[in-house]
Every structure is written in structure tokens, then in C-alpha cells.
Design a protein around this motif. Structure first.
Motif, PDB file in Angstrom:
ATOM      1  N   ILE A 484       0.838  -1.206   0.000  1.00 49.29           N
ATOM      2  CA  ILE A 484       0.000   0.000   0.000  1.00 49.29           C
ATOM      3  C   ILE A 484       0.871   1.254   0.000  1.00 49.29           C
ATOM      4  O   ILE A 484       0.620   2.213  -0.760  1.00 49.29           O
ATOM      5  N   ALA A 485       1.905   1.260   0.851  1.00 49.68           N
ATOM      6  CA  ALA A 485       2.787   2.430   0.916  1.00 49.68           C
ATOM      7  C   ALA A 485       3.506   2.644  -0.410  1.00 49.68           C
ATOM      8  O   ALA A 485       3.649   3.788  -0.877  1.00 49.68           O
ATOM      9  N   ASP A 486       3.973   1.575  -1.030  1.00 51.57           N
ATOM     10  CA  ASP A 486       4.645   1.704  -2.331  1.00 51.57           C
ATOM     11  C   ASP A 486       3.739   2.397  -3.339  1.00 51.57           C
ATOM     12  O   ASP A 486       4.185   3.246  -4.122  1.00 51.57           O
ATOM     13  N   ARG A 487       2.490   2.023  -3.305  1.00 49.40           N
ATOM     14  CA  ARG A 487       1.542   2.587  -4.276  1.00 49.40           C
ATOM     15  C   ARG A 487       1.173   4.026  -3.945  1.00 49.40           C
ATOM     16  O   ARG A 487       1.167   4.902  -4.826  1.00 49.40           O
ATOM     17  N   LEU A 488       0.890   4.301  -2.683  1.00 48.48           N
ATOM     18  CA  LEU A 488       0.431   5.646  -2.316  1.00 48.48           C
ATOM     19  C   LEU A 488       1.557   6.667  -2.349  1.00 48.48           C
ATOM     20  O   LEU A 488       1.316   7.854  -2.612  1.00 48.48           O
ATOM     21  N   GLU A 489       2.771   6.244  -2.064  1.00 46.60           N
ATOM     22  CA  GLU A 489       3.902   7.185  -2.093  1.00 46.60           C
ATOM     23  C   GLU A 489       4.154   7.725  -3.497  1.00 46.60           C
ATOM     24  O   GLU A 489       4.683   8.825  -3.665  1.00 46.60           O
ATOM     25  N   GLY A 490       3.760   6.975  -4.488  1.00 45.94           N
ATOM     26  CA  GLY A 490       3.975   7.437  -5.863  1.00 45.94           C
ATOM     27  C   GLY A 490       2.745   8.044  -6.505  1.00 45.94           C
ATOM     28  O   GLY A 490       2.749   8.332  -7.712  1.00 45.94           O
ATOM     29  N   ALA A 491       1.681   8.260  -5.707  1.00 49.63           N
ATOM     30  CA  ALA A 491       0.425   8.760  -6.268  1.00 49.63           C
ATOM     31  C   ALA A 491       0.477  10.268  -6.502  1.00 49.63           C
ATOM     32  O   ALA A 491       0.967  11.020  -5.658  1.00 49.63           O
ATOM     33  N   SER A 492      -0.049  10.703  -7.646  1.00 49.47           N
ATOM     34  CA  SER A 492      -0.123  12.147  -7.923  1.00 49.47           C
ATOM     35  C   SER A 492      -1.307  12.778  -7.199  1.00 49.47           C
ATOM     36  O   SER A 492      -1.274  13.949  -6.831  1.00 49.47           O
ATOM     37  N   ASP A 493      -2.375  11.998  -7.022  1.00 53.14           N
ATOM     38  CA  ASP A 493      -3.562  12.453  -6.288  1.00 53.14           C
ATOM     39  C   ASP A 493      -3.802  11.453  -5.159  1.00 53.14           C
ATOM     40  O   ASP A 493      -4.382  10.383  -5.374  1.00 53.14           O
ATOM     41  N   PHE A 494      -3.335  11.806  -3.953  1.00 58.64           N
ATOM     42  CA  PHE A 494      -3.338  10.863  -2.832  1.00 58.64           C
ATOM     43  C   PHE A 494      -4.750  10.395  -2.503  1.00 58.64           C
ATOM     44  O   PHE A 494      -5.012   9.184  -2.396  1.00 58.64           O
ATOM     45  N   ASN A 495      -5.706  11.316  -2.352  1.00 58.27           N
ATOM     46  CA  ASN A 495      -7.060  10.947  -1.951  1.00 58.27           C
ATOM     47  C   ASN A 495      -7.738  10.051  -2.987  1.00 58.27           C
ATOM     48  O   ASN A 495      -8.409   9.064  -2.639  1.00 58.27           O
ATOM     49  N   ALA A 496      -7.563  10.376  -4.236  1.00 59.45           N
ATOM     50  CA  ALA A 496      -8.169   9.567  -5.294  1.00 59.45           C
ATOM     51  C   ALA A 496      -7.557   8.166  -5.321  1.00 59.45           C
ATOM     52  O   ALA A 496      -8.260   7.166  -5.525  1.00 59.45           O
ATOM     53  N   GLU A 497      -6.257   8.109  -5.078  1.00 58.98           N
ATOM     54  CA  GLU A 497      -5.580   6.809  -5.096  1.00 58.98           C
ATOM     55  C   GLU A 497      -6.008   5.957  -3.906  1.00 58.98           C
ATOM     56  O   GLU A 497      -6.139   4.729  -4.027  1.00 58.98           O
ATOM     57  N   VAL A 498      -6.234   6.587  -2.753  1.00 53.15           N
ATOM     58  CA  VAL A 498      -6.730   5.860  -1.583  1.00 53.15           C
ATOM     59  C   VAL A 498      -8.078   5.224  -1.893  1.00 53.15           C
ATOM     60  O   VAL A 498      -8.310   4.040  -1.606  1.00 53.15           O
ATOM     61  N   GLN A 499      -8.998   6.000  -2.490  1.00 56.02           N
ATOM     62  CA  GLN A 499     -10.323   5.470  -2.813  1.00 56.02           C
ATOM     63  C   GLN A 499     -10.228   4.326  -3.824  1.00 56.02           C
ATOM     64  O   GLN A 499     -10.909   3.295  -3.685  1.00 56.02           O
ATOM     65  N   ALA A 500      -9.372   4.497  -4.812  1.00 57.42           N
ATOM     66  CA  ALA A 500      -9.203   3.444  -5.819  1.00 57.42           C
ATOM     67  C   ALA A 500      -8.609   2.186  -5.192  1.00 57.42           C
ATOM     68  O   ALA A 500      -9.022   1.062  -5.510  1.00 57.42           O
ATOM     69  N   LEU A 501      -7.661   2.387  -4.313  1.00 59.24           N
ATOM     70  CA  LEU A 501      -7.006   1.267  -3.633  1.00 59.24           C
ATOM     71  C   LEU A 501      -7.990   0.498  -2.763  1.00 59.24           C
ATOM     72  O   LEU A 501      -8.031  -0.741  -2.785  1.00 59.24           O
ATOM     73  N   LEU A 502      -8.798   1.217  -1.990  1.00 61.98           N
ATOM     74  CA  LEU A 502      -9.767   0.567  -1.114  1.00 61.98           C
ATOM     75  C   LEU A 502     -10.765  -0.254  -1.930  1.00 61.98           C
ATOM     76  O   LEU A 502     -11.079  -1.404  -1.577  1.00 61.98           O
ATOM     77  N   LYS A 503     -11.262   0.322  -3.008  1.00 59.03           N
ATOM     78  CA  LYS A 503     -12.213  -0.408  -3.850  1.00 59.03           C
ATOM     79  C   LYS A 503     -11.574  -1.661  -4.432  1.00 59.03           C
ATOM     80  O   LYS A 503     -12.181  -2.747  -4.449  1.00 59.03           O
ATOM     81  N   GLU A 504     -10.347  -1.541  -4.867  1.00 59.99           N
ATOM     82  CA  GLU A 504      -9.633  -2.675  -5.467  1.00 59.99           C
ATOM     83  C   GLU A 504      -9.462  -3.813  -4.462  1.00 59.99           C
ATOM     84  O   GLU A 504      -9.675  -4.985  -4.789  1.00 59.99           O
ATOM     85  N   ILE A 505      -9.089  -3.473  -3.231  1.00 61.41           N
ATOM     86  CA  ILE A 505      -8.900  -4.502  -2.207  1.00 61.41           C
ATOM     87  C   ILE A 505     -10.219  -5.195  -1.899  1.00 61.41           C
ATOM     88  O   ILE A 505     -10.278  -6.422  -1.771  1.00 61.41           O
ATOM     89  N   VAL A 506     -11.296  -4.412  -1.794  1.00 62.81           N
ATOM     90  CA  VAL A 506     -12.607  -5.006  -1.508  1.00 62.81           C
ATOM     91  C   VAL A 506     -13.007  -5.962  -2.621  1.00 62.81           C
ATOM     92  O   VAL A 506     -13.446  -7.095  -2.366  1.00 62.81           O
ATOM     93  N   VAL A 507     -12.863  -5.537  -3.851  1.00 60.47           N
ATOM     94  CA  VAL A 507     -13.265  -6.379  -4.988  1.00 60.47           C
ATOM     95  C   VAL A 507     -12.448  -7.665  -5.032  1.00 60.47           C
ATOM     96  O   VAL A 507     -12.978  -8.759  -5.245  1.00 60.47           O
ATOM     97  N   ASN A 508     -11.146  -7.544  -4.801  1.00 60.22           N
ATOM     98  CA  ASN A 508     -10.250  -8.694  -4.953  1.00 60.22           C
ATOM     99  C   ASN A 508     -10.243  -9.638  -3.756  1.00 60.22           C
ATOM    100  O   ASN A 508      -9.845 -10.803  -3.892  1.00 60.22           O
ATOM    101  N   HIS A 509     -10.678  -9.139  -2.589  1.00 60.14           N
ATOM    102  CA  HIS A 509     -10.520  -9.952  -1.378  1.00 60.14           C
ATOM    103  C   HIS A 509     -11.811 -10.118  -0.578  1.00 60.14           C
ATOM    104  O   HIS A 509     -11.773 -10.648   0.536  1.00 60.14           O
ATOM    105  N   LYS A 510     -12.954  -9.725  -1.155  1.00 64.68           N
ATOM    106  CA  LYS A 510     -14.210  -9.876  -0.423  1.00 64.68           C
ATOM    107  C   LYS A 510     -14.561 -11.335  -0.174  1.00 64.68           C
ATOM    108  O   LYS A 510     -15.372 -11.650   0.704  1.00 64.68           O
ATOM    109  N   ARG A 511     -13.946 -12.244  -0.933  1.00 66.33           N
ATOM    110  CA  ARG A 511     -14.239 -13.669  -0.761  1.00 66.33           C
ATOM    111  C   ARG A 511     -13.912 -14.163   0.644  1.00 66.33           C
ATOM    112  O   ARG A 511     -14.491 -15.136   1.120  1.00 66.33           O
TER     113      ARG A 511
END
Length: 706
Positions: A484-511
Motif C-alpha cells: 500500500i505504501a509503495d503505491r500511495l507514495e507514488g500517487a499524484s492524487d493521494f485521496n483519489a488513489e486511496v479510494q481506488a485502492l480501497l475499492k480494489e482490495i474489496v473487490v479482490n478480497h471480499k471472498r
């Protein structure tokens, strides 16, 4: 031993070289330097150790200590200690009391006599213990006197960890490093460390010691290998939270005092579900100290029980047919500036930092479910997991209604707009106050459940060190936080990247999220459809320790080397083999030397009775006696055949060499299965033979004669 409530604050920690004692006895500069090492992980100055050693010695001697020991936690799962006196001879033939910084920092136990998984051979004996200043020294009081115990790590001459503490400390550092990276992105500049915290609930059984000593199986293996179901078990549900018997209450009172003196914050005590079963739970502390304290708790449970004519059973399944014991590992993360990172707050949908850490945990559990399962695997737990009394062997996460709703909002819309609230619970009686209602129910069938501001890992074995599960939890969460830190540290828009990251984790790991009944067969089928692993036995779980994925994870975060992981793979397999072998040999001994003679004697008495009636010429129907004799004799024949089978497969298993995993599988599939068949006949014979002739205490006596 008395402890008046007014003096409890004086009793608590009275045998601990804690922060208050150090502040009082150490020079200010030494105290500050030591605190920096403890709080910030800075290297320890040997000059500081010299001053601390002197103060520690004086304190211990004032309290009656004559000896000290490096107290460590080898791979046996219990603690170890070698005692040395403080005495040092003088030229005049006298002695003085000395304790140097070198003696505080370093000890040299024999490393080849502990489980090493091939890291140490008999001719390579040197090992080292080294002071862990993050866990306070303490005094043990027993019949031998008072001993200063110094918590230490244990490693080999070549530097590999041979204990439970070293990997735990490494995993805590790994978690702190990665969690701080994420916190900095959220603007936290005050925290310098993130600490994993644990509160382990400990379940145990208490039985009368005289009865315990008459059961070879309990003495040698910790569980009953034979035992027919008693007329009453736990079906009335009257033992859970029931009134404590005076004998048990007296035991608990002394146990609390002994633990409080050692700084163990024993908080809760009660009867558990099964008859003769109880639980003790402490207040949270750092994972390292909590692990040390849980080892002390298990030790004190046994010591204090003996003083009260009781025996404490920590085995996961001491009795068939009633609930076994676990150890609920309540885990969280906190900053050293006082913030619980798993506290959702009143509006968790707006708490982006919390949601990131929550999703990091969810992803970790899904990505590394097999490793978490290994951490809860031992032979005793194989009897318990999935037995409708404990979590299933399938790893899943319970979140509850509020958090599940928030994650569903994230999945659908990419953002969450609301949080369900608990409101008030009105009971309908005017004199009873309305209660603030939690935002969700609890789920006791879940192996990994969110419980307000922490996760409760419910699969941990009651007899095991909590180090292993927490090493895994710390490391897998460190890995997902790193990603997560690797991804967010390189984000141009931190808040947007956080929202995208959270959605991605939910979709991929809701099982891995499941809020339903973990005991149901439907869940087993559903979990299979979701692709979740169902690892049913210890032997099946152990190889995941040395999978390429596990080695890569642990080496990346410097928690285990590949060599250390392979050593633990061998140790776990050998431990399984040895435990099942001991159980099989004990069972054979009991069957041949206790049960067989008792049954033969009973059949002789039946036969003599039948012959006596016939010889007397009495016109009587003896069909009942003859039927009894036939039933007992038929069961005895089957029992004897099963003894022969168990002897054969046990001998075959013991003579297998070369492939340890293959040998462990044979013990599971052949020896353990043969033990089960022998037990069926043995337990049936118990119900048929005259109670006066049965050679060992029964379940009814063990569970209810306390």
C-alpha cells in the motif's frame, strides 16, 4: 496468601524490575538511554548494561534473590532457564555478590539439546541467550527461593534464531516500519513506532490431582486416550459463567495474586462451557510482553493448581465429546503516541486511515490464509478445529454489519457515504436503563473476527505459545502495508488513489469476508466455491511454512531466513511424530496392563457366577448373565485385535527413516486411525465392566469430582 483490595496497587508488579523501579534506581542518564533503546529501538550501549546490571542485582537481592537466570523460550513451546548464583569468591575465602553487564547481556546454554531442526548437531553445542530489554526482568518465588529472571532471546553460534522470541521481535519491527510509512502519508509526524498489541484469553481445565495421577494418559499426553461419555456433559449449558466452586475460587484468588506480582494484568475469570473448564484473560499489552506473560500464565496455572490439589490441563482436547480449549488472540496495532489504528471511530466511513489499515488486514488474511492456518496448527488442535465448538479450519474474516456495509459501498460506488449506527436497546422494563447498542452482533464461529477495535484470532491452540500466530499476523500485515505504501507514495492524487485502492482490495478480497455460521456444512461448500483453502490437519498445514511464497515473504521482511524456516518445518513435523507416538505407546500400555486385566477378571467373575448357579442345580434363567458374558467377550476379542493392529503400525511408523513428512503422514493416517478404533472398543468395555473393577477414574469423576 492474602491480598487486601486496598493493597492491590502495592502488590501489582512488586516482583518486576519495571519502569518505576528503573526510574527510581538508575542514574537519570542511564535511565534515559535505556528508555531510548526500549521505546525507539536504538542499539544498547554496553556501559548502560553495566549500570543496569548492578541496580538489578541490588534490587533482586533486597527481595531475597540468590540466583539469576536467562529466561528464554526455545522451540519446545515452553520456557527454559539455567540458574547461576550471584556469588563470586574472594582471595580471603569469602564471597561477594556480583552481577556484571556482560552476565546480564549474554548467556551460553547448550543449543544442541533443544529442538533446532538441523541447525545444531550434538557436536555443535554452543548457543547464546541475549537480554531483551523491552520485556522487564522479574522475580520468581518458589520452594527453592527467589530467582531473578531476565527475558532473553536464544540463537545459535551461527546466528540463527532457535526460539520463539527472536522472530516475534523481528516481526514487530517489520510491522512498525511499514505502518509508519502509511501513517506519514496521512500526515502523522509524531509517532515514531507502531506496536502490535495482544490480549490472549486462556482456556484450561482443572481436575482433582489424585484422580489425574491415576490416569497415565493425562500424565504422559495431557489428554484422555480412553473414556466413555458421562451421563451428564455440557448439554444443560449450566456451567458457562456459572457460580464458581469454592475450591476453584480459592485457586483463582491465589493465581491472580501470583500473576499480579509478576505484572501480568489478569482481569477476567469465569467458568467456560465444558464442565471443569475455565478461562482467564488479561488486559492488552505489547505483543512481546503479552507473549512472555502468557508463558508465565500457563506456568502459574500449573503451579498454583498443584498447591490446591488440582491439575491444570492445557491440552486442546483433554476430553472427547465436550468442548476443548483454545486461546483467543486479540490483536491490534497502536502508535507510541496513543492511537489505536483499528479503532473505527464514530463515523468509520469518513476515516480513510482506518479503512486503509482495515483493508490491509483483510488483504493479508486472504493472501496468506495458509500461513495463518499453520500458525494455529498442532496435534491437539486437530481434535478441536471444525468440531462445532471452535472455528472451522477455513480462514475467514467476520466484520459485522457496519463495516461490511461500508465495504459494499466502496465496492459499488468507490466511496462510502454513511455508517450504520447502533442506537439504543430498550429491554421493556421501566426500571432497566436503555443500553447503547453496538453497531453489530458478535460471531463466535469466525476464526478471525473484528470486535470493535481489534481482531480476535480464535484458532490459536490453548497449549501453544502465542508467538507463532503473532509473528505471522505482524509479518503478513507488514507486507500488505508495504504494498500500500509503495503505491500511495507514488500517487499524484493521494485521496483519489486511496479510494481506488480501497475499492480494489474489496473487490479482490471480499471472498474472505463471511459473517454467517462458520459451523455449517453450507459454509464449507461455499468456501470451496470461493476458492478458500480448507486445511484440515497439522500435517497438511506444515509444508506451507517452506513454500516459495512464505520464504519470499519472511526473507523480505527479515523475520526468518530460508534456513530458519526449514528448521521450523522439521521441528513441527518431528513434534507431531513424537506426540502421536507417545500417545500410541501410552494407549498400548493402558490397554494391555490396565484394561485387559480388568476385563479378563470381570469375565472370569461372570463365568464363575454362571457356573456356580448351574452347579447349584437351581432352576433359574441365566440367559442375562450369559448374554453379558458374550457381549463383553466379543468386545474383548475386538479390543485385542485392535491392540495388535496399533502395535504393528506404531512399530512400522517408528522404523520409517528418511522422509519426515512421509512419516508424519503415516502417523496421521495409520497410527492415529488405529488409536481411534482401539478407543471405540475400550470405551465400550468401560460401560460393560463392573465399575469397581475399572482401573482408572472415569469422565464423570474427572469432570465433576472437583
Amino acid at each position: 496468601m492474602k491480598c487486601e483490595a486496598a493493597k492491590l496497587t502495592d502488590v501489582f508488579g512488586s516482583n518486576v524490575f519495571n519502569d518505576a523501579v528503573m526510574r527510581e534506581r538508575l542514574p537519570k542518564a542511564t535511565y534515559k538511554a535505556l528508555k531510548k533503546t526500549i521505546d525507539e529501538g536504538l542499539p544498547l550501549d554496553p556501559a548502560v548494561a553495566e549500570v543496569v546490571a548492578s541496580a538489578m542485582k541490588d534490587w533482586a537481592i533486597e527481595k531475597g534473590a540468590t540466583h539469576y537466570t536467562h529466561w528464554f523460550q526455545p522451540m519446545t513451546g515452553v520456557t527454559a532457564e539455567k540458574h547461576d548464583s550471584f556469588i563470586s569468591p574472594t582471595a580471603e575465602g569469602k564471597v561477594i555478590m556480583e552481577f556484571s553487564g556482560k552476565e546480564l547481556i549474554k548467556g551460553e546454554p547448550d543449543a544442541s539439546s533443544f529442538p533446532s531442526g538441523g541447525l545444531r548437531a550434538t557436536f555443535e553445542a554452543r548457543g547464546y541467550t541475549t537480554w531483551d530489554c523491552t520485556s522487564p526482568a522479574f522475580l520468581k518465588e518458589d520452594a527453592a527461593g527467589v530467582t531473578l529472571c531476565i527475558p532473553t532471546a536464544f540463537c545459535s553460534y551461527t546466528g540463527e534464531a532457535l526460539d520463539k522470541k527472536t522472530p516475534l521481535l523481528r516481526s514487530m519491527e517489520a510491522l512498525s516500519k511499514q505502518a509508519l510509512r502509511v501513517l506519514r502519508l496521512f500526515g502523522n509526524t509524531t509517532a515514531t513506532r507502531v506496536i502490535s498489541t495482544v490480549g490472549p484469553e486462556q482456556e484450561y481445565f482443572l481436575v482433582d490431582r489424585e484422580l489425574y495421577n491415576k490416569r497415565k494418559d493425562l500424565v504422559f499426553t495431557g489428554r484422555t486416550l480412553f473414556g466413555a461419555k458421562p451421563p451428564k456433559g455440557q448439554e444443560l449449558e449450566d456451567h458457562y459463567f456459572g457460580t464458581l466452586k469454592e475450591r476453584i475460587s480459592a485457586f483463582m484468588k491465589e493465581l491472580n495474586i501470583e500473576l499480579w506480582k509478576l505484572g501480568v494484568s489478569a482481569k477476567t475469570q469465569h467458568n467456560e462451557v465444558a464442565p471443569a473448564q475455565h478461562e482467564i484473560a488479561p488486559i492488552f499489552s505489547t505483543t512481546n510482553i503479552a507473549t512472555d506473560h502468557n508463558q508465565l500464565t500457563m506456568e502459574m496455572l500449573k503451579k498454583v493448581a498443584a498447591r490446591h490439589g488440582l491439575a491444570c490441563l492445557l491440552h486442546e482436547k483433554p476430553f472427547a465429546g465436550i468442548n476443548g480449549s483454545g486461546k483467543h488472540n486479540n490483536w491490534s496495532m497502536s502508535t507510541n503516541d496513543g492511537q489505536n489504528l483499528l479503532d473505527p471511530g464514530h463515523t468509520p466511513h469518513e476515516n480513510a486511515q482506518f479503512l486503509v489499515f482495515l483493508c490491509a488486514v483483510i488483504k493479508a488474511i486472504d493472501d496468506y490464509a495458509e500461513l495463518l492456518r499453520v500458525s494455529a496448527a498442532n496435534p491437539g488442535n486437530d481434535h478441536r478445529l471444525g468440531a462445532n465448538e471452535a472455528p472451522p479450519a477455513i480462514i475467514s474474516v467476520f466484520l459485522g454489519e457496519q463495516l461490511t456495509d461500508i465495504l459494499e459501498q466502496l465496492e459499488v460506488a468507490g466511496t462510502a457515504k454513511s455508517s450504520k449506527q447502533g442506537g439504543e436497546l430498550k429491554i421493556g422494563v421501566s426500571t432497566l436503563p436503555a443500553l447503547p447498542k453496538d453497531t453489530t452482533d458478535r460471531n463466535r464461529t469466525s476464526p478471525f473476527a473484528f470486535t470493535g477495535n481489534k481482531f480476535e484470532f480464535r484458532m490459536v491452540p490453548s497449549s501453544a505459545s502465542i508467538s507463532g500466530p503473532n509473528v505471522v499476523l505482524n509479518t503478513i500485515v507488514a507486507e500488505t502495508l508495504c504494498q500500500i505504501a509503495d503505491r500511495l507514495e507514488g500517487a499524484s492524487d493521494f485521496n483519489a488513489e486511496v479510494q481506488a485502492l480501497l475499492k480494489e482490495i474489496v473487490v479482490n478480497h471480499k471472498r474472505v469476508i463471511f459473517n454467517g455460521n462458520g459451523y455449517s456444512e453450507e459454509w464449507v461448500e461455499e468456501a470451496e466455491r470461493r476458492g478458500l483453502p480448507n486445511i484440515k490437519s497439522t500435517v497438511e498445514a506444515i509444508p506451507y511454512l517452506i513454500s516459495e511464497k512464505s520464504i519470499k515473504l519472511f526473507e523480505k521482511h527479515k523475520v526468518f531466513s530460508s534456513t530458519e524456516l526449514h528448521s521450523r518445518y522439521e521441528i513441527h513435523l518431528e513434534n507431531y511424530i513424537k506426540q502421536i507416538n507417545i500417545e500410541a505407546l501410552t494407549m498400548l500400555d493402558m490397554a494391555k496392563r490396565q484394561i485387559l486385566p480388568a476385563v479378563v477378571k470381570y469375565t472370569n467373575e461372570l463365568a464363575s457366577s454362571i457356573n456356580a448357579v448351574k452347579a447349584a442345580g437351581v432352576d433359574a434363567d441365566i440367559s442375562v448373565q450369559e448374554e453379558m458374558l458374550r457381549e463383553v467377550s466379543a468386545t474383548l476379542v475386538s479390543f485385542k485385535k485392535n491392540i495388535a493392529t496399533l502395535e504393528k503400525v506404531t512399530a512400522e511408523a517408528a522404523n520409517m527413516h528418511g522422509d519426515t513428512y512421509k512419516q508424519a503422514c503415516f502417523y496421521r493416517d495409520e497410527v492415529f486411525a488405529a488409536m481411534g478404533r482401539l478407543r471405540v472398543d475400550g470405551d465400550k468395555l468401560e460401560t460393560l465392566v463392573d465399575a469397581a473393577l475399572w482401573p482408572m477414574p472415569t469422565y464423570a469423576e474427572l469432570l465433576f469430582y472437583v
